[in-house]
Design an enzyme around this catalytic site. Structure first.
Site, PDB file in Angstrom:
ATOM      1  N   TRP A   1     121.711 -47.653  57.042  1.00  8.36           N
ATOM      2  CA  TRP A   1     121.402 -48.028  55.659  1.00  8.36           C
ATOM      3  C   TRP A   1     120.892 -49.453  55.532  1.00  8.36           C
ATOM      4  O   TRP A   1     120.386 -49.837  54.497  1.00  8.36           O
ATOM      5  CB  TRP A   1     122.655 -47.839  54.805  1.00  8.36           C
ATOM      6  CG  TRP A   1     122.695 -46.494  54.174  1.00  8.36           C
ATOM      7  CD1 TRP A   1     122.596 -45.290  54.803  1.00  8.36           C
ATOM      8  CD2 TRP A   1     122.818 -46.219  52.775  1.00  8.36           C
ATOM      9  NE1 TRP A   1     122.663 -44.269  53.883  1.00  8.36           N
ATOM     10  CE2 TRP A   1     122.802 -44.821  52.636  1.00  8.36           C
ATOM     11  CE3 TRP A   1     122.951 -47.010  51.644  1.00  8.36           C
ATOM     12  CZ2 TRP A   1     122.910 -44.188  51.391  1.00  8.36           C
ATOM     13  CZ3 TRP A   1     123.059 -46.383  50.412  1.00  8.36           C
ATOM     14  CH2 TRP A   1     123.033 -44.988  50.289  1.00  8.36           C
TER      15      TRP A   1
ATOM     16  N   TYR B   1     118.731 -45.627  63.153  1.00  5.01           N
ATOM     17  CA  TYR B   1     119.220 -45.075  61.882  1.00  5.01           C
ATOM     18  C   TYR B   1     120.252 -45.980  61.233  1.00  5.01           C
ATOM     19  O   TYR B   1     121.092 -46.554  61.918  1.00  5.01           O
ATOM     20  CB  TYR B   1     119.868 -43.699  62.107  1.00  5.01           C
ATOM     21  CG  TYR B   1     120.386 -43.092  60.813  1.00  5.01           C
ATOM     22  CD1 TYR B   1     119.512 -42.433  59.958  1.00  5.01           C
ATOM     23  CD2 TYR B   1     121.717 -43.215  60.438  1.00  5.01           C
ATOM     24  CE1 TYR B   1     119.967 -41.901  58.762  1.00  5.01           C
ATOM     25  CE2 TYR B   1     122.178 -42.681  59.242  1.00  5.01           C
ATOM     26  CZ  TYR B   1     121.285 -42.020  58.409  1.00  5.01           C
ATOM     27  OH  TYR B   1     121.743 -41.498  57.225  1.00  5.01           O
TER      28      TYR B   1
END
Ligand SMILES: Nc1nc2c(c(=O)[nH]1)N[C@H]1C(S)=C(S)[C@@H](COP(=O)(O)OP(=O)(O)OC[C@H]3O[C@@H](n4cnc5c(=O)[nH]c(N)nc54)[C@H](O)[C@@H]3O)O[C@H]1N2
Ligand SMILES: Nc1nc2c(c(=O)[nH]1)N[C@H]1C(S)=C(S)[C@@H](COP(=O)(O)OP(=O)(O)OC[C@H]3O[C@@H](n4cnc5c(=O)[nH]c(N)nc54)[C@H](O)[C@@H]3O)O[C@H]1N2
Ligand SMILES: [Mo]
Length: 762
Positions: free
Chosen positions: A109, A107
């Site tokens: 960005w 996980y």
């Protein structure tokens, strides 16, 4: 034209003699983000990872040395040595334990470009070798995103269809912001903000006479409108406040019974609860006042104004990043339904104005370029924030959204493009769990804690060092993001790293499909071109787009209004909920029989908030919010973030009276602690924060000393690692109580940015 797409904006790199000197905002951006000023120094900083590196103990004893993870130094090795080692470990774990023993959720960005999106590259690569245990949901919207399909519709879709700012400017009278409307957060969009619109839009709304109410413990959550009304409620009490407003509406006959009858199901059951028929407790304004700290008369007055105006009820995503986080979202939808303005051009429900630039930006969403990830044959999964539970409890069962799932037994963790030691809660607990896997592989650009807690670290390029396409649904432009400088050190693209690993594992062709980077960019662009055509958006041919450097998407024919079609004809345009309507009572959720998330919105006191017994010991509520000076932990080492530090630590906002009671002065270093951990931070004092509340940004790089004290100001050493509820298992970071004291000890130096490289023998 050369542009670089970053999550916080589009820039034109200024390169002199092969060196990046600065980033000039794109000419069309009226309100560029200053975060761009961190890049030029940032990409060449000493904390940039220069070469592949392996933890010392791992070189000697592989997994048997895992207790040294996060503590030992690293030895730099050649790419061949590092890649051989990773390939060997992957093959060994798959053969011995099966692919579900690999956790490849990864996980984070990463960067804005959609081809070099690290998480997608990792997923595609792991799928070509037989799959991996994956994660669902996000830290952003754990509770909200699981709840929404049951009661309103898929969050991903709804967030792109928000009523345009320009429509609110013309039609809204009253904007009620739970969690305020903090434009520091609209600096970014996932995939790349292109033209920043929120601040201009809010200023125009204020000039047009729209009144703003900031329902937040923090005044600066709505600092774009100087005369915004500030109602500093207790953190975590929003659902109670909304119930108080709802009760007032019913008591005065101001709720819209026609709307409720035509567009919703289950209101009657909810009303029984609201009026106290089911539990003997009417949820009236006096009841709400005692819980929220907002006076009953103020609540009643707000209810009357909301019913008498064209009112937008907006909730920040932070409200659902909490214990019982489903409730404020569900209750806000219920409240907006009672006001009867959902689907109108100036009122209704907002689930995230002020969270990202794309919300309300008003462009027609289409599915942009993205890397196809292939098929994952492994079915094991976790809700993203249950990572520590998974590592500590293989074989244990847990609830999730009506299912009973089992934690897999993870032997190898593979991560690229995210930072669990930034994003996860209760980091001391994560650090303990992190010793369990036999192998941890990380691709990183910088020596973040994620890299320092790995066994094998592979250096990745930044967006400046490769060609890519920047694209975020709802944004005004798509961007040809072109390489501006050569890769720093020996950094390589995640794609190239995966391709060479695939080669070693005999599946290179399956991974690359024989395409070069440029061929992939053309391919994923062409695929998105077809999807765009389907929603009547014409994209130019790839070469034309690439040469121009950007493409401006057409404005839609009509201003977007959330749920306009549903309002016009709920039979012809039903919602995707089981009933096709807004579900104020959800039979499906009720059927799951979770006591912490029953069939309609309810007030349940969280285990951790100022009303809890625990507040006797830890009397301050700590909000850990998004940072103004960076994206999460990215470029924390850059000048924009560094200039904001206080005594080298992350600033923490304290109420002046709370500080005085603890003999804390502005600029002091303080120790923030509870029974989970402690961190140091630099005190900033204000009367713009409710007494009993403290606020710190996330993203200061984790920097623990030998005893686990974080020297730098990462709030996740004190946040609780529990699911929002059994329904969503979402991140609950906002439900945190702490105590704060002045730190009079000798100040430990910050070591967060020091590369953990062992000096070569002399
Ligand atoms: N207490 C608390 N915790 C929170 C939150 C909160 O409100 N409170 N918010 C949560 C939320 S909403 C989120 S979304 C998460 C964010 O958590 P993350 O998304 O994990 O945080 P980032 O710092 O953006 O991590 C991205 C990492 O990827 C690296 N990177 C960037 N580009 C590339 C690339 O191309 N290749 C590779 N290999 N690496 C790359 C960066 O250097 C950086 O370290 O945090 C969550 N954590
Ligand atoms: N500059 C910048 N912008 C970002 C990001 C970033 O890292 N940097 N991250 C992006 C990401 S990944 C996401 S998911 C979004 C997140 O968007 P949000 O989750 O909405 O952002 P936060 O800053 O966590 O919270 C907004 C405000 O809510 C208030 N708040 C917290 N708890 C409560 C409560 O219980 N009640 C009320 N009424 N108010 C409360 C806090 O004071 C806080 O300032 O932001 C995005 N925007
Ligand atoms: Mo997020």
């Amino acid at each position: 034209m050369t542009y670089t797409a970053m999550h916080w904006g589009v820039y034109r790199p200024r390169v002199v003699g092969g060196t990046l000197r600065g980033m000039d905002p794109a000419e069309w951006d009226a309100d560029p983000s200053p975060i761009g000023r961190s890049i030029a120094d940032g990409i060449v900083a000493p904390c940039r990872i220069g070469r592949p590196a392996v933890r010392e103990g791992f070189l000697r004893a592989r997994g048997a040395s895992r207790g040294g993870r996060g503590r030992e130094r690293f030895v730099e090795v050649s790419w061949d040595t590092a890649l051989d080692l990773v390939a060997e470990e992957l093959a060994r774990v798959c053969a011995a334990h099966g692919n579900s023993a690999i956790f490849g959720g990864s996980y984070g960005w990463s960067s804005a470009g959609r081809f070099h999106h690290a998480q997608s590259q990792i997923h595609r690569f792991l799928n070509t070798i037989g799959g991996y245990t994956y994660h669902t949901d996000t830290y952003s919207l754990g509770a909200g995103r699981v709840l929404l399909p049951h009661v309103l519709g898929p969050m991903d879709d709804i967030q792109l269809r928000h009523t345009a700012w320009s429509s609110l400017e013309k039609h809204c009278d009253l904007f009620v912001g739970f969690g305020g409307l903090p434009t520091r957060n609209t600096q970014v969009s996932s995939g790349g903000a292109t033209a920043h619109v929120a601040r201009g839009a809010i200023a125009r709304m204020a000039r047009a006479g729209v009144r703003f109410v900031n329902l937040s413990p923090v005044r600066h959550d709505l600092d774009d409108v100087p005369d915004a009304e500030w109602l500093p409620l207790r953190p975590g009490s929003d659902t109670a406040l909304m119930l108080g407003i709802a009760h007032e509406l019913v008591a005065r006959g101001l709720h819209d019974t026609n709307f409720l009858a035509r567009y919703t199901v289950g209101y009657e059951r909810f009303e029984q609860y609201l009026l106290g028929v089911t539990d003997g407790q009417p949820k009236d304004a006096r009841w709400a006042a005692a819980l929220t700290g907002i006076e009953a008369a103020t609540i009643a007055d707000l209810a009357v104004r909301m019913a008498g105006s064209c009112t937008m009820v907006n909730v920040a995503w932070s409200l659902q990043r909490a214990m019982g986080g489903e409730q404020p979202f569900w209750m806000a939808i219920t409240l907006a339904a009672m006001l009867g303005q959902i689907g109108t051009p100036g009122g209704g429900i907002g689930l995230g104005y002020g969270c990202m630039n794309m919300i309300g930006a008003g462009r027609r969403p289409f599915s942009g370029p993205r890397l196809p990830q292939g098929v994952n044959p492994v079915k094991a999964l976790i809700p993203v924030a249950r990572i520590t539970d998974m590592l500590l409890n293989p074989g244990a069962e847990f609830d999730y959204n009506g299912q009973r799932l089992t934690y897999p037994d993870i032997r190898l963790v593979y991560w690229a493009g995210g930072n669990a030691f930034h994003h996860h809660q209760d980091l001391n607990r994560l650090a303990r769990a992190w010793r369990w896997p036999e192998t941890v592989v990380v691709h990183e650009q910088f020596w973040t804690a994620q890299a320092k807690f790995a066994d094998i670290v592979l250096p990745a390029t930044t967006a400046l060092e490769r060609d890519d396409i920047g694209s975020a649904a709802g944004e005004r432009f798509i961007i040809a993001s072109k390489q501006a400088v050569p890769p720093q050190g020996e950094a390589r693209d995640d794609f190239a790293i995966c391709a060479d690993l695939a080669e070693r594992l005999g599946v290179r062709e399956r991974f690359t499909e024989g395409r070069s980077v440029r061929q992939w960019l053309t391919h994923i662009y062409d695929q998105s071109r077809d999807r765009a055509t389907a929603v009547r958006v014409e994209l130019p041919p790839f070469e034309e787009f690439w040469d121009a450097g950007s493409f401006e998407l057409p404005a839609p024919d009509a201003e977007p209004v959330l749920l306009r079609e549903f309002r016009a004809d709920p039979k012809a345009a039903p919602l995707s909920t089981p009933s096709g309507r807004i579900e104020i009572f959800s039979a499906r959720i009720a059927g799951f029989d979770y006591e912490d998330c029953p069939g309609h919105p309810v007030w349940r006191a969280p285990d951790e908030w100022l009303g809890a017994e625990r507040a006797d010991t830890f009397p301050l509520h700590l909000l850990s919010s998004q940072p103004r000076t960076r994206l999460h932990g990215q470029y924390d080492h850059g000048p924009v973030s560094q200039q904001s530090k206080v005594a080298g630590r992350e600033p923490i906002l304290l109420n002046a009276a709370d500080a005085a009671a603890r003999e804390i002065a502005a600029g002091d270093v303080v120790r923030v602690f509870n029974d989970r951990g402690a961190f140091l931070a630099g005190a900033v004092l204000s009367d713009g924060i409710r007494p009993g509340v403290a606020q710190i940004a996330t993203g200061a790089w984790y920097d623990p000393d030998e005893r686990g004290l974080d020297k730098h100001g990462n709030p996740n050493v004190v946040t609780p690692d529990v699911g929002a509820s059994r329904l969503s298992q979402g991140c609950a970071a906002q439900s945190t109580l702490v105590e704060v004291e002045r730190y009079d000890g000798k100040l430990p130096p910050i070591t967060a940015y020091d590369p953990p490289i062992k000096a070569p023998p002399s």
